[in-house]
Scaffold this motif. Structure first.
Motif, PDB file in Angstrom:
ATOM      1  N   PHE A 172      12.562 102.315  33.134  1.00 49.60           N
ATOM      2  CA  PHE A 172      13.167 102.969  34.069  1.00 49.60           C
ATOM      3  C   PHE A 172      14.266 101.997  34.840  1.00 49.60           C
ATOM      4  CE2 PHE A 172       9.114 105.125  33.537  1.00 49.60           C
ATOM      5  CZ  PHE A 172       9.380 106.163  33.081  1.00 49.60           C
ATOM      6  N   ARG A 173      15.539 102.359  34.982  1.00 51.91           N
ATOM      7  CA  ARG A 173      16.227 101.680  35.920  1.00 51.91           C
ATOM      8  C   ARG A 173      17.248 102.486  36.717  1.00 51.91           C
ATOM      9  NH1 ARG A 173      17.529  95.988  34.482  1.00 51.91           N
ATOM     10  NH2 ARG A 173      16.263  95.418  32.696  1.00 51.91           N
ATOM     11  N   LYS A 174      17.453 102.262  37.800  1.00 53.34           N
ATOM     12  CA  LYS A 174      18.527 102.983  38.588  1.00 53.34           C
ATOM     13  C   LYS A 174      19.776 102.715  38.051  1.00 53.34           C
ATOM     14  CE  LYS A 174      19.139 104.540  43.106  1.00 53.34           C
ATOM     15  NZ  LYS A 174      18.980 104.507  44.830  1.00 53.34           N
ATOM     16  N   VAL A 175      20.844 103.837  37.911  1.00 55.04           N
ATOM     17  CA  VAL A 175      22.071 103.703  37.656  1.00 55.04           C
ATOM     18  C   VAL A 175      22.862 102.709  38.362  1.00 55.04           C
ATOM     19  CG1 VAL A 175      21.894 105.962  36.333  1.00 55.04           C
ATOM     20  CG2 VAL A 175      22.790 105.802  38.561  1.00 55.04           C
ATOM     21  N   SER A 176      23.826 102.025  37.749  1.00 55.20           N
ATOM     22  CA  SER A 176      24.727 101.098  38.768  1.00 55.20           C
ATOM     23  C   SER A 176      25.938 101.524  38.769  1.00 55.20           C
ATOM     24  CB  SER A 176      24.587  99.800  37.764  1.00 55.20           C
ATOM     25  OG  SER A 176      25.035  99.820  36.458  1.00 55.20           O
ATOM     26  N   ARG A 177      26.341 102.667  37.994  1.00 55.14           N
ATOM     27  CA  ARG A 177      27.596 103.431  38.184  1.00 55.14           C
ATOM     28  C   ARG A 177      27.314 104.980  38.178  1.00 55.14           C
ATOM     29  NH1 ARG A 177      30.651 104.561  33.538  1.00 55.14           N
ATOM     30  NH2 ARG A 177      29.539 104.057  31.720  1.00 55.14           N
ATOM     31  N   ASP A 178      28.531 105.642  38.583  1.00 56.35           N
ATOM     32  CA  ASP A 178      28.531 107.153  38.555  1.00 56.35           C
ATOM     33  C   ASP A 178      28.585 107.286  36.994  1.00 56.35           C
ATOM     34  OD1 ASP A 178      28.486 109.957  38.647  1.00 56.35           O
ATOM     35  OD2 ASP A 178      30.055 109.978  39.712  1.00 56.35           O
ATOM     36  N   VAL A 179      27.876 108.013  36.043  1.00 59.22           N
ATOM     37  CA  VAL A 179      28.115 108.325  34.859  1.00 59.22           C
ATOM     38  C   VAL A 179      28.528 109.995  34.524  1.00 59.22           C
ATOM     39  CG1 VAL A 179      26.530 106.329  33.974  1.00 59.22           C
ATOM     40  CG2 VAL A 179      25.582 108.793  34.151  1.00 59.22           C
ATOM     41  N   GLY A 180      28.327 110.587  35.621  1.00 62.78           N
ATOM     42  CA  GLY A 180      29.096 111.990  35.537  1.00 62.78           C
ATOM     43  C   GLY A 180      27.752 112.959  34.625  1.00 62.78           C
ATOM     44  N   PRO A 181      27.985 113.996  34.523  1.00 65.05           N
ATOM     45  CA  PRO A 181      27.109 114.754  33.740  1.00 65.05           C
ATOM     46  C   PRO A 181      27.135 114.353  32.287  1.00 65.05           C
ATOM     47  CG  PRO A 181      29.034 116.001  34.130  1.00 65.05           C
ATOM     48  CD  PRO A 181      29.215 114.823  34.821  1.00 65.05           C
ATOM     49  N   VAL A 182      25.812 114.524  31.642  1.00 68.68           N
ATOM     50  CA  VAL A 182      25.653 114.252  30.226  1.00 68.68           C
ATOM     51  C   VAL A 182      26.718 114.857  29.305  1.00 68.68           C
ATOM     52  CG1 VAL A 182      23.863 114.287  28.310  1.00 68.68           C
ATOM     53  CG2 VAL A 182      23.156 113.722  30.670  1.00 68.68           C
ATOM     54  N   ALA A 183      27.111 116.197  29.558  1.00 69.28           N
ATOM     55  CA  ALA A 183      27.718 116.863  28.733  1.00 69.28           C
ATOM     56  C   ALA A 183      29.104 116.178  28.635  1.00 69.28           C
ATOM     57  CB  ALA A 183      28.026 118.390  29.242  1.00 69.28           C
ATOM     58  N   SER A 184      29.623 115.345  29.365  1.00 68.25           N
ATOM     59  CA  SER A 184      30.963 114.924  29.406  1.00 68.25           C
ATOM     60  C   SER A 184      30.858 113.176  28.878  1.00 68.25           C
ATOM     61  CB  SER A 184      31.549 114.824  30.670  1.00 68.25           C
ATOM     62  OG  SER A 184      30.849 113.910  31.615  1.00 68.25           O
ATOM     63  N   LEU A 185      29.695 112.853  28.472  1.00 72.74           N
ATOM     64  CA  LEU A 185      29.609 111.425  28.254  1.00 72.74           C
ATOM     65  C   LEU A 185      30.437 111.008  26.936  1.00 72.74           C
ATOM     66  CD1 LEU A 185      25.751 110.542  28.987  1.00 72.74           C
ATOM     67  CD2 LEU A 185      27.853 109.799  29.969  1.00 72.74           C
ATOM     68  N   ARG A 186      30.325 112.030  25.920  1.00 76.32           N
ATOM     69  CA  ARG A 186      31.024 111.676  24.413  1.00 76.32           C
ATOM     70  C   ARG A 186      30.401 110.297  23.876  1.00 76.32           C
ATOM     71  NH1 ARG A 186      31.393 115.960  25.780  1.00 76.32           N
ATOM     72  NH2 ARG A 186      33.260 117.263  25.585  1.00 76.32           N
ATOM     73  N   LEU A 187      29.254 110.140  23.824  1.00 80.34           N
ATOM     74  CA  LEU A 187      28.667 108.711  23.663  1.00 80.34           C
ATOM     75  C   LEU A 187      28.008 108.999  22.172  1.00 80.34           C
ATOM     76  CD1 LEU A 187      27.809 106.297  24.817  1.00 80.34           C
ATOM     77  CD2 LEU A 187      25.523 107.181  25.681  1.00 80.34           C
ATOM     78  N   LYS A 188      28.372 108.029  21.473  1.00 83.12           N
ATOM     79  CA  LYS A 188      27.855 107.570  19.912  1.00 83.12           C
ATOM     80  C   LYS A 188      26.578 107.027  20.216  1.00 83.12           C
ATOM     81  CE  LYS A 188      32.127 107.716  17.432  1.00 83.12           C
ATOM     82  NZ  LYS A 188      32.737 107.102  16.288  1.00 83.12           N
ATOM     83  N   ALA A 189      25.501 107.123  19.224  1.00 83.16           N
ATOM     84  CA  ALA A 189      24.555 106.385  19.338  1.00 83.16           C
ATOM     85  C   ALA A 189      24.784 104.851  19.080  1.00 83.16           C
ATOM     86  CB  ALA A 189      23.351 106.991  18.234  1.00 83.16           C
ATOM     87  N   SER A 190      25.646 104.618  18.376  1.00 85.15           N
ATOM     88  CA  SER A 190      25.854 103.169  18.020  1.00 85.15           C
ATOM     89  C   SER A 190      26.359 102.368  19.330  1.00 85.15           C
ATOM     90  CB  SER A 190      26.844 102.951  16.957  1.00 85.15           C
ATOM     91  OG  SER A 190      27.960 103.694  17.092  1.00 85.15           O
ATOM     92  N   ASP A 191      26.833 103.119  20.341  1.00 87.54           N
ATOM     93  CA  ASP A 191      27.475 102.752  21.556  1.00 87.54           C
ATOM     94  C   ASP A 191      26.326 102.798  22.719  1.00 87.54           C
ATOM     95  OD1 ASP A 191      29.841 102.324  20.523  1.00 87.54           O
ATOM     96  OD2 ASP A 191      30.599 104.335  20.781  1.00 87.54           O
TER      97      ASP A 191
END
Length: 679
Positions: free
Chosen positions: A318-337
Motif C-alpha cells: 500500500f502506498r499513497k498516490v503521489s499525483r492525481d490519476v483521475g478515475p480508473v475508467a480514464s487511465l487507458r493503461l496497458k499491463a506492460s505499462d
C-alpha cells in the motif's frame, strides 16, 4: 465454441465489494425412522448450499481500452451471485462444528475426452469434468467429503458433505475444482471462492481461542473486514473460425479485436512467460482495478487475502498516490505499462501492516511488513491501519526471478486503489500505525476478556504483538517426531528426454537411460499407485527440495509446521530478520519469520534452472513437521502451480491404521488443537 460477441460493454462498476455470501438452500424433507430433535440452541448447525457450474457470457474490464472484453468462461453460479462479477464464486461461511453440504451441479456441455482411455493420465483433458476441493479444511478426504479423487461428468449432481469438527481452527480457506487434467483450466476461468470459518471461542486459562474474538472495534462489533480473492483469468480470443488465435510460430496470439470473444480452452494458454505475454490483469473479486471505499484513517481493518490464481506470484503493498490519476475508467493503461504507472503515481511511503495469519492459521506473533508475498494457494490475513485520509495504491513490488513462479524478474503491477476517509474529529492523528494497532487491540482485549486471560493477552500484544493465546495447534516438539519423509520436485526438460513433471522420495541423483542426471525414483503421477502410506497418530518430519526451478508444495487434510528453511549455504532463512546470503540471488522477503508458523502450502525455492550436478547445487532445504490425526483414507500432495499438477506433479497418500505392532491410533483428533501454546 464461444457464441458470437456482442458489442463491447461499458465498464462494469468499479467500487470494490466483498464477494457475495452464498445463501443457504431449502433442505428437502428427510425421511427418518428416528424422531428428529426439536429446534433449539446447539453447537454447530446444518448448512446446505447449491452451486452450479456452467458457461457464462459476460465481460472483463480491459484498462487499455476502458471497455469490457466479452468472454465465455466456465464459472460457479450460486445464490446471490453478482451479474456484474460472475467470475468470482460466492463465499461459503461456516463455524466450527458445522456440517456444510454443497449440492454441486455440473451443467457444462458433454465432453467426449472424459471417456477417451487413449489419452495419457498426465495430458490435460476432460475440461468439462470437475469436482470440489475445500483447500485448507481439516476434514475427511474420503467419501463425499473433501474427496478430489472423484469425477463429476457433465449433467451429474453430487452432494459434498464437510463435517467441520468442533475443534477446527477459525480462519481463511478457499474452494476450487481439483479434477486431475482440468484443474488449472477451470481455476483460471474464475472457478474459485473463499471459505471462511468464523469462531467465537475466547481463550481460557487452559485452552487457546479464536483470533476473531480479539478483532473487534473499540465501540463494539466486528472489526471492518475486506476479503480479496486474487485471480488471474488468462483468456485468449477466438477468431472467425471459433478457434483460439495463434501467431505465425504457432503460439497463442493474445490480441483481442472488436467482435472477438475471450475463452480458456487450451493448456497452451499456460506456461512460463505466458502471463506477461498475455497482457491480462490480476482481478480482485472478479473486478480489474477495483476501487476500495470505506476504510477510515486510523481505524484497524482485517484484510483477508486469497491467492486463487494458477501460477503467478502476487505481492501486495500500500502506498499513497503521489499525483492525481483521475478515475480508473480514464487511465487507458496497458499491463506492460503498469510498472511505469506505479513509479510515476504511487510515490508515497509504503504503509506498514501486520500479517497475523498464514493459510488461515493464526501466527504466534504478528509480522510487521510493508509487502507480503502470495504464491498460488496462499492466504494471508493482514491488520491494516491507513495513517491518513486520501487515495492509496494497492500495487505489487518488483520481484526477483528466484522469487517468482515465472522464473523471471517482474516489475510492479497496479492492483487497485483505496479511498480512505478522514478520522473522526475527536481522534488524534496517527503517526505510528503499529502503535495505533497495538493500542486498539489492547483496548479490545480489556473489554472482551477477564482476569488472567486478559492479562496474558495484553502482555503479549505489548510485547511485539504476540498472539500466542490464539495459535490453533501446539508446537511439534522433537520428542514427538517418529520418522520422516523426503520429497523432491523435478521437471525433466532434457532435450533427449520427454518433458515430464515428477515428484520423488529420494534426494540422490542418478543417470537415466540417456545419461542425464535425474532424482532417483522420481516419476509422474499415477492414479493407481499409493506413493506414501502414513500411520494414523504418527508425527513426522519432512524435508522438501526442488531440483528444477521453484514450486509451491501443498498437502491436503493435515497442516504442517515449519521447522527451518536452509539456503544453499546452510543458513536458516526462516528466522525473523534473516537475509538470504546464498550469493546467487537477492534477499528473498518471503521466508524470514516463517519459523514455527503453521501452513498448508509452502514455496520450495530452487536456484537450479538447468541440468543437475552430483550432488545437486543451488537447492534450498525445507524442513516441516506434521501430525496425522483423526482421518484415514487417500488424498494427494502436489505442486500448486496448477498446470504442473495437471501434468503429473502430484502423489497419492494414504493415511492408514497402525499395523498393530505397538502403534496407537489417535482417532480422537488433535486433542490439543486449541490447547494453550507455549509462549
Amino acid at each position: 465454441m464461444a457464441p458470437a460477441a456482442a458489442a463491447e460493454a461499458v465498464p462494469p462498476k468499479r467500487v470494490f465489494a466483498n464477494p457475495p455470501v452464498l445463501g443457504e438452500a431449502a433442505a428437502p424433507p428427510i425421511a427418518s425412522l428416528l424422531k428428529l430433535p426439536a429446534p433449539g440452541p446447539r453447537r454447530g448447525s446444518e448448512r446446505l448450499y447449491d452451486l452450479t457450474i456452467k458457461y457464462v457470457d459476460s465481460t472483463l474490464y480491459n484498462p487499455a481500452t476502458g471497455l469490457g472484453q466479452p468472454v465465455h468462461l466456465r464459472t460457479y453460479v450460486g445464490t446471490d451471485t453478482s451479474p456484474d462479477r460472475p467470475f468470482i464464486a460466492p463465499t461459503i461461511e461456516a463455524a466450527p462444528g458445522d456440517t456444510v453440504r454443497v449440492n454441486l451441479k455440473n451443467r457444462l456441455p458433454a465432453d467426449p475426452d472424459c471417456f477417451d482411455a487413449t489419452i495419457p493420465t498426465n495430458t490435460p483433458h476432460c475440461f468439462n469434468g470437475t469436482n470440489l476441493h475445500s483447500h485448507g479444511l481439516w476434514v475427511s478426504p474420503t467419501g463425499n467429503s473433501d474427496n478430489v479423487l472423484v469425477k463429476l461428468l457433465p449433467g451429474v449432481d453430487f452432494q459434498y458433505e464437510y463435517n467441520i469438527p468442533p475443534d477446527h481452527p477459525s480462519g481463511t480457506f478457499w474452494y476450487h475444482p481439483h479434477l486431475h487434467g482440468s484443474t488449472a483450466l477451470q481455476v483460471s476461468s474464475g472457478m474459485a471462492g473463499a471459505l471462511i470459518v468464523r469462531g467465537d471461542r475466547k481463550p481460557t486459562e487452559t485452552v487457546n481461542g479464536d483470533l476473531d474474538t480479539l478483532l473487534v472495534k473499540p465501540d463494539g462489533g466486528a472489526m471492518p473486514e475486506q476479503l480479496l480473492v486474487f485471480q488471474q483469468i488468462q483468456y485468449a480470443c477466438t477468431g472467425a473460425d471459433g478457434k483460439i488465435k495463434v501467431d505465425a510460430d504457432g503460439n497463442v496470439d493474445w490480441t483481442c479485436l472488436p467482435g472477438e470473444v475471450g475463452v480458456i480452452e487450451s493448456y497452451d494458454q499456460f506456461g512460463p512467460g505466458t502471463w506477461a505475454a498475455s497482457g491480462r490483469w490480476t482481478s480482485i473479486n472478479g473486478v480489474v482495478l477495483p476501487e476500495f471505499r470505506g476504510p477510515m484513517a486510523g481505524q484497524a481493518e482485517r484484510w483477508r487475502l486469497v491467492h486463487a490464481g494458477v501460477r503467478e506470484t502476487i505481492t501486495v503493498q500500500f502506498r499513497k498516490v503521489s499525483r492525481d490519476v483521475g478515475p480508473v475508467a480514464s487511465l487507458r493503461l496497458k499491463a506492460s505499462d503498469s510498472d511505469r504507472f506505479v513509479e510515476e503515481s504511487c510515490g508515497g511511503a509504503p504503509v506498514p501492516y501486520q500479517i497475523v495469519a498464514s493459510d488461515g492459521l493464526t501466527m504466534a506473533q504478528a509480522q510487521t511488513v510493508t509487502a507480503t508475498t502470495l504464491q498460488p494457494g496462499y492466504r494471508n490475513d493482514l491488520l491494516v491501519v491507513f495513517p491518513e485520509p486520501g487515495r492509496y495504491c494497492i500495487s505489487e513490488v518488483a520481484t526477483s526471478a528466484a522469487g517468482n513462479v515465472s522464473e523471471a524478474a517482474s516489475g510492479r503491477e497496479i492492483l487497485g486503489f483505496v479511498e480512505v476517509s478522514d478520522r473522526p474529529k475527536d481522534k488524534a492523528p496517527v503517526t505510528d500505525v503499529t502503535k495505533a494497532l497495538t493500542e486498539q487491540l489492547v483496548a479490545a482485549a480489556q473489554k472482551v476478556y477477564a482476569g488472567k486471560v486478559r492479562d496474558e493477552v495484553i502482555a503479549g500484544l505489548k510485547d511485539g504483538l504476540k498472539l500466542t493465546r490464539f495459535v490453533p495447534h501446539p508446537t511439534i516438539e522433537d520428542s514427538e517426531v517418529q520418522g520422516g519423509q523426503k520429497l523432491v520436485f523435478f521437471i525433466n526438460t532434457y532435450p533427449n528426454d520427454p518433458t515430464t513433471f515428477e515428484v520423488g522420495q529420494d534426494f540422490d541423483v542418478v543417470p537415466d537411460a540417456n545419461g542425464n542426471l535425474v532424482p532417483e525414483g522420481a516419476s509422474p503421477y499415477d492414479p493407481t499407485r499409493i506413493d506414501r502410506k502414513l500411520p494414523l497418530g504418527g508425527v513426522q518430519e519432512w524435508e522438501l527440495r526442488s531440483y528444477f526451478v521453484s514450486h509451491p508444495f501443498h498437502i491436503h487434510v493435515n497442516p504442517f509446521q515449519i521447522v527451518k528453511i536452509l539456503d544453499p549455504n546452510g543458513k536458516d532463512v526462516s528466522v525473523p530478520g534473516a537475509v538470504d546470503d546464498s550469493g546467487q540471488s537477492v534477499a528473498d522477503p518471503q521466508y524470514p519469520g516463517l519459523k514455527g508458523v503453521w501452513k498448508d502450502t509452502l514455496w520450495v525455492k530452487s536456484l537450479i534452472t538447468s541440468g543437475l550436478t552430483n550432488p545437486p547445487a543451488g537447492e534450498y532445504k525445507i524442513f516441516i513437521r506434521t501430525r496425522y490425526r483423526r482421518y484415514i483414507g487417500e488424498f494427494v500432495l502436489h505442486c500448486h502451480i496448477l498446470d504442473h499438477e495437471d501434468q503429473g506433479m502430484m502423489q497419492n497418500i494414504s493415511i492408514v491404521l497402525p499395523d498393530g505392532q505397538g502403534g496407537t491410533a489417535h482417532g480422537h483428533g488433535h486433542g490439543q488443537s486449541h490447547a494453550a501454546a507455549k509462549p
